[in-house]
Design an enzyme around this catalytic site. Structure first.
Site, mmCIF file in Angstrom:
data_model
loop_
_atom_site.group_PDB
_atom_site.id
_atom_site.type_symbol
_atom_site.label_atom_id
_atom_site.label_comp_id
_atom_site.label_asym_id
_atom_site.label_seq_id
_atom_site.Cartn_x
_atom_site.Cartn_y
_atom_site.Cartn_z
ATOM 1 N N ARG A 142 -80.595 -25.643 -17.998
ATOM 2 C CA ARG A 142 -80.022 -25.019 -18.738
ATOM 3 C C ARG A 142 -79.728 -23.264 -18.021
ATOM 4 N NH1 ARG A 142 -78.499 -22.665 -24.430
ATOM 5 N NH2 ARG A 142 -76.479 -21.826 -23.974
ATOM 6 N N ASP A 432 -82.827 -19.585 -32.311
ATOM 7 C CA ASP A 432 -82.592 -18.866 -30.788
ATOM 8 C C ASP A 432 -81.839 -17.989 -30.966
ATOM 9 O OD1 ASP A 432 -80.145 -20.037 -30.510
ATOM 10 O OD2 ASP A 432 -80.931 -21.514 -29.262
#
Length: 529
Positions: A142, A432
């Site tokens: 990613r 996150d």
């Protein structure tokens, strides 16, 4: 001084990176202006809607995406973690079908950590051949989104874009080796909003493959549906990437953040505490139904989103409750038609897998092709803008406890992020940067609309500062580094009290990270031109 990228790329790789940056930069800058223009129109009262200019793409029932490569046909569970050596070791032994090595929301983009991340990715990529284990996961990376810069390499005296840096580095170091090992370079694209942005990514990949001498079209992608805008353009996104795309994944908390970023200025879009509502609420269920139906109409896999819950330590009552919540959530996704799901913790891989295996076993379906078989009979997808915006019936309410929790988790995370920690387990949740973006937007919204909390107080700057002072004292007592804590306080407070909140706090946080690095004498500059 040299950029960290000079340690990862040879001269040919750096030349390719500079060429790709120059050729893709003008369009990227135009797309960022287009995002801002749309945001201003929505702020002025315009609602998002389907694009009449691309109606033909949506109404044409004949086109399908290209079939996926063999090692991306079975994706019941995808484990997403930061691209670190420790996380890679856990992922490779977790029994997951796909490991998503995250360079965006879960990794702090310092030179040292990006260098280590690319080295770990290259090691995992190099081990793909001849492994006898039946469930060695397929590697996907990613990269960072197109709104993020990479300040450690300049092209024509301007920072390169982070996605160009991440993609070219990954393809240069791993692309041919992955192909030689019978797999390929696979990416998860973040934060897309439109078909035009998808076309930019396709162009970036095409130019990168050409510059690096890789076979055209060898890079395959999945797309994280993390923005409200993207739901109105899913068919356009798939069409632009039809020769590369293999799946769409529901990035649930980033999507809620995007909803707030888009509609948060409207009082009737005030949301309750994050944990007060579920994916069964109307605006989120509509979002996931559009993903599933669009995927199956075009022959793409639909991947469900993760619950941000941690499950570690001895199996006690709290772990059992976490397992039960994850199982219920994945059973709902399996019933809804998703073909697999993300998880964020290795221990939750078998828990997330079970509902999908049970569904396919009971249905006698082939999990490697059920999503392709549905495309022929799937009718045109109806996107209901009213349902996508409807938060009127959300359960729960905004609470002082929720406000305090949002402040504590955000400050704790940001302080740790500036110290290099990309993820943190806080009160049983895996946090996150995506979850922090949501928390700070909720704080901004409650302040902007002077929300009255369930306990009685009304959100105000005075209340914010009083609670902020309490939470700072608590974090300080836990041993946080004072300079980083103060940076975190300023970052968070400025974003919450701003008349117009920043689109992405990660951009401001990156600038602070560079300042911290300079003061520590660790900032690496460089030029590819």
């Amino acid at each position: 001084m040299d950029s960290y990228l000079t340690d990862l790329l040879d001269d040919d790789g750096l030349t390719a990176l500079a060429a790709v940056e120059r050729s893709t930069r003008p369009e990227r800058l135009r797309l960022m202006r287009t995002r801002k223009d749309l945001s201003r129109r929505v702020q002025a009262g315009e609602d998002l809607a389907l694009d009449e200019a691309t109606r033909a793409v949506r109404e044409d029932s004949t086109w399908r995406v290209s079939p996926p490569p063999p090692d991306l046909t079975y994706r019941l569970v995808e484990l997403a973690t930061p691209a670190t050596a420790e996380a890679a070791k856990g992922a490779l032994g977790a029994g997951t079908d796909v490991w998503v090595a995250d360079l965006e929301d879960m990794l702090v983009p310092t030179p040292a950590r990006l260098t280590a991340a690319h080295q770990v990715i290259a090691e995992v990529a190099g081990s793909r051949a001849g492994d006898p284990e039946p469930r060695v996961p397929t590697l996907m990376v990613r990269p960072r989104g197109l709104h993020l810069p990479e300040a450690h390499l300049l092209v024509d005296d301007e920072p390169v874009s982070a996605p160009v840096a991440d993609v070219v580095t990954f393809l240069a170091r791993c692309g041919q080796g992955l192909l030689d090992n019978g797999t390929g370079p696979y990416l998860y694209l973040p934060k897309l909003e439109t078909g035009e942005e998808a076309a930019w990514w396709d162009d970036l990949l095409t130019r990168s493959e050409e510059a690096l001498g890789l076979p055209p079209g060898c890079t395959r992608v999945s797309v994280l549906v993390e923005t409200v805008q993207a739901v109105y353009q899913l068919e356009e996104i798939l069409h632009a990437l039809r020769h590369r795309v293999t799946g769409l994944a529901a990035g649930r908390w980033d999507y809620v953040f995007s909803h707030l970023r888009t509609y948060g200025h409207r009082p009737d879009h005030t949301l309750p505490d994050r944990d007060a509502f579920t994916m069964n609420t109307r605006f989120l269920r509509t979002y996931t139904e559009v993903i599933v139906r669009t995927c199956h109409r075009r022959g793409v896999q639909a991947i469900g989103g993760p619950i941000a819950l941690a499950a570690s330590g001895p199996f006690d009552e709290s772990v059992a409750m976490t397992h039960a919540r994850v199982h219920r959530d994945k059973a709902r996704e399996a019933k809804q038609g998703f073909d697999g799901a993300w998880t964020l913790h290795p221990a939750l891989v078998p828990v997330a897998r079970a509902p999908f295996e049970d569904r396919d076993r009971l249905a006698g379906a082939d999990a490697t092709g059920r999503w392709r078989a549905q495309g022929e009979d799937e009718p045109q997808v109806v996107v209901d803008p009213e349902a996508l915006r409807d938060v009127s019936a959300l359960p729960g309410t905004a609470t002082l406890t929720g406000m305090r929790t949002a402040l504590r988790s955000s400050l704790t995370y940001l302080t740790g992020w500036l110290a290099g920690e990309g993820t943190a387990v806080i009160a049983g949740h895996i946090e996150d940067f995506g979850t922090v973006e949501l928390a700070r937007m909720q704080l901004w919204q409650w302040l902007a609309h002077e929300t009255r909390f369930a306990e009685g107080p009304t959100m105000s700057t005075r209340l914010l500062d009083r609670v902020l002072e309490d939470e700072v004292a608590l974090i300080r007592r836990r041993g946080a580094r004072e300079d980083l804590l103060q940076h975190a306080v300023r970052l968070l407070r400025d974003a919450v009290v701003a008349e117009e909140p920043p689109a992405f706090l990660s951009v401001q946080a990156y600038e602070v990270l560079l300042t911290v690095s300079r003061s520590a004498g660790s900032l690496e500059g460089g030029s590819a031109a």
